[in-house]
Design a protein around this motif. Structure first.
Motif, PDB file in Angstrom:
ATOM      1  N   ASP A   1       0.780  -1.303   0.132  1.00 30.60           N
ATOM      2  CA  ASP A   1      -0.084   0.046   0.006  1.00 30.60           C
ATOM      3  C   ASP A   1       0.857   1.237  -0.085  1.00 30.60           C
ATOM      4  OD1 ASP A   1       0.660   0.900   2.701  1.00 30.60           O
ATOM      5  OD2 ASP A   1      -1.016  -0.545   3.502  1.00 30.60           O
ATOM      6  N   ARG A   2       0.465   2.188  -0.620  1.00 27.96           N
ATOM      7  CA  ARG A   2       0.898   3.583  -0.410  1.00 27.96           C
ATOM      8  C   ARG A   2       1.728   4.159   0.952  1.00 27.96           C
ATOM      9  NH1 ARG A   2      -3.243   6.624  -1.772  1.00 27.96           N
ATOM     10  NH2 ARG A   2      -3.600   7.149   0.439  1.00 27.96           N
ATOM     11  N   ALA A   3       0.890   3.760   1.958  1.00 28.55           N
ATOM     12  CA  ALA A   3       1.684   4.441   3.224  1.00 28.55           C
ATOM     13  C   ALA A   3       3.027   3.492   3.573  1.00 28.55           C
ATOM     14  CB  ALA A   3       0.624   3.921   4.355  1.00 28.55           C
ATOM     15  N   ALA A   4       2.715   1.986   3.326  1.00 26.92           N
ATOM     16  CA  ALA A   4       4.062   1.216   3.388  1.00 26.92           C
ATOM     17  C   ALA A   4       5.247   1.765   2.682  1.00 26.92           C
ATOM     18  CB  ALA A   4       3.587  -0.162   3.246  1.00 26.92           C
TER      19      ALA A   4
ATOM     20  N   LEU B   1       6.628   5.167   3.645  1.00 22.73           N
ATOM     21  CA  LEU B   1       7.492   4.995   4.763  1.00 22.73           C
ATOM     22  C   LEU B   1       8.823   4.264   4.414  1.00 22.73           C
ATOM     23  CD1 LEU B   1       4.830   3.927   7.202  1.00 22.73           C
ATOM     24  CD2 LEU B   1       6.277   6.075   7.394  1.00 22.73           C
TER      25      LEU B   1
ATOM     26  N   THR C   1       0.043   8.366  13.675  1.00 28.18           N
ATOM     27  CA  THR C   1      -0.314   7.689  12.383  1.00 28.18           C
ATOM     28  C   THR C   1       1.197   6.933  11.951  1.00 28.18           C
ATOM     29  OG1 THR C   1      -1.846   9.451  11.532  1.00 28.18           O
ATOM     30  CG2 THR C   1      -0.714   8.052   9.909  1.00 28.18           C
ATOM     31  N   VAL C   2       2.178   7.392  12.041  1.00 22.96           N
ATOM     32  CA  VAL C   2       3.682   6.444  11.969  1.00 22.96           C
ATOM     33  C   VAL C   2       3.522   5.283  12.702  1.00 22.96           C
ATOM     34  CG1 VAL C   2       5.959   6.643  11.826  1.00 22.96           C
ATOM     35  CG2 VAL C   2       4.709   8.689  10.949  1.00 22.96           C
TER      36      VAL C   2
ATOM     37  N   ARG D   1       1.293   3.697  13.760  1.00 21.07           N
ATOM     38  CA  ARG D   1       0.292   2.489  13.531  1.00 21.07           C
ATOM     39  C   ARG D   1       0.574   2.063  11.990  1.00 21.07           C
ATOM     40  NH1 ARG D   1      -3.617   6.029  13.336  1.00 21.07           N
ATOM     41  NH2 ARG D   1      -3.718   6.280  11.041  1.00 21.07           N
ATOM     42  N   GLN D   2       1.136   2.965  11.066  1.00 19.09           N
ATOM     43  CA  GLN D   2       1.585   2.514   9.865  1.00 19.09           C
ATOM     44  C   GLN D   2       2.971   1.735  10.035  1.00 19.09           C
ATOM     45  OE1 GLN D   2       1.375   5.889   7.294  1.00 19.09           O
ATOM     46  NE2 GLN D   2      -0.721   5.922   7.315  1.00 19.09           N
ATOM     47  N   VAL D   3       3.700   1.750  10.980  1.00 23.65           N
ATOM     48  CA  VAL D   3       4.785   1.103  11.008  1.00 23.65           C
ATOM     49  C   VAL D   3       4.727  -0.080  11.584  1.00 23.65           C
ATOM     50  CG1 VAL D   3       7.150   0.996  12.317  1.00 23.65           C
ATOM     51  CG2 VAL D   3       6.477   3.067  10.797  1.00 23.65           C
TER      52      VAL D   3
END
Length: 177
Positions: free
Chosen positions: A58-61, A64, A89-90, A92-94
């Motif tokens: 996904d875009r977030a991954a 990052l 947010t970081v 949670r996404q990490v």
């Protein structure tokens, strides 16, 4: 169709007049429509590339991992600031990236309470796999473009994204090298 309140104040040689000049309205309408279409296409395909890597990150991954690859290890707060998102947010996404072994989480050498994030060898390999697939997608999508057209489009899109970052007060995302 954008309303007057949707338009930003134009600051050009003609002064500071609210909204675009009448001769610009058509191209601005077309531009906002094309950006909306692009956003839909990007979301539909997630610009995930081709082959097995398509839609696999996904875009977030991707953003990052790319940031950690470009800038090296850093703390959660610094990563959040550099990406224009908040620390929660970081975090949670990490978390899934740590769980899958793509990011290593260690204690800061000077402050054991702080966390430092680092791209793992597995994360680096996975990021390169996705980059390669996305690169292939970009090659296919622009196969009938000249090298100069690709370069010009990239320059203008980078400039457009930078302008949006300024408007929204977000830091500009680093361009991959």
């Amino acid at each position: 169709m954008p309303t007057h309140s949707d338009m930003t104040t134009a600051t050009t040689a003609r002064g500071t007049t609210p909204g675009p000049a009448p001769e610009e309205t058509g191209v601005l309408d077309s531009l906002q429509h094309q950006v909306a279409v692009f956003a839909r296409r990007a979301e539909q395909t997630r610009l995930g590339g081709v082959g097995q890597a398509r839609n696999s990150m996904d875009r977030a991954a991707y953003l990052l991992l790319n940031r950690l690859d470009q800038e090296g290890e850093m703390g959660v707060k610094k990563l959040a600031l550099s990406m224009g998102i908040d620390s929660s947010t970081v975090t949670r996404q990490v978390a899934p990236l740590v769980d899958t072994g793509m990011v290593k989480r260690t204690s800061h050498p000077e402050d054991g309470r702080a966390v430092v994030l680092q791209l793992s060898p597995r994360g680096k390999a996975r990021l390169e796999e996705v980059r390669s697939s996305r690169r292939e997608l970009m090659a296919i999508a622009t196969e009938d473009w000249t090298a100069d057209e690709r370069d010009q489009f990239c320059t203008l899109l980078t400039r457009f994204n930078a302008a949006l970052s300024v408007i929204h007060g977000a830091p500009q995302l680093a361009t991959p090298s």
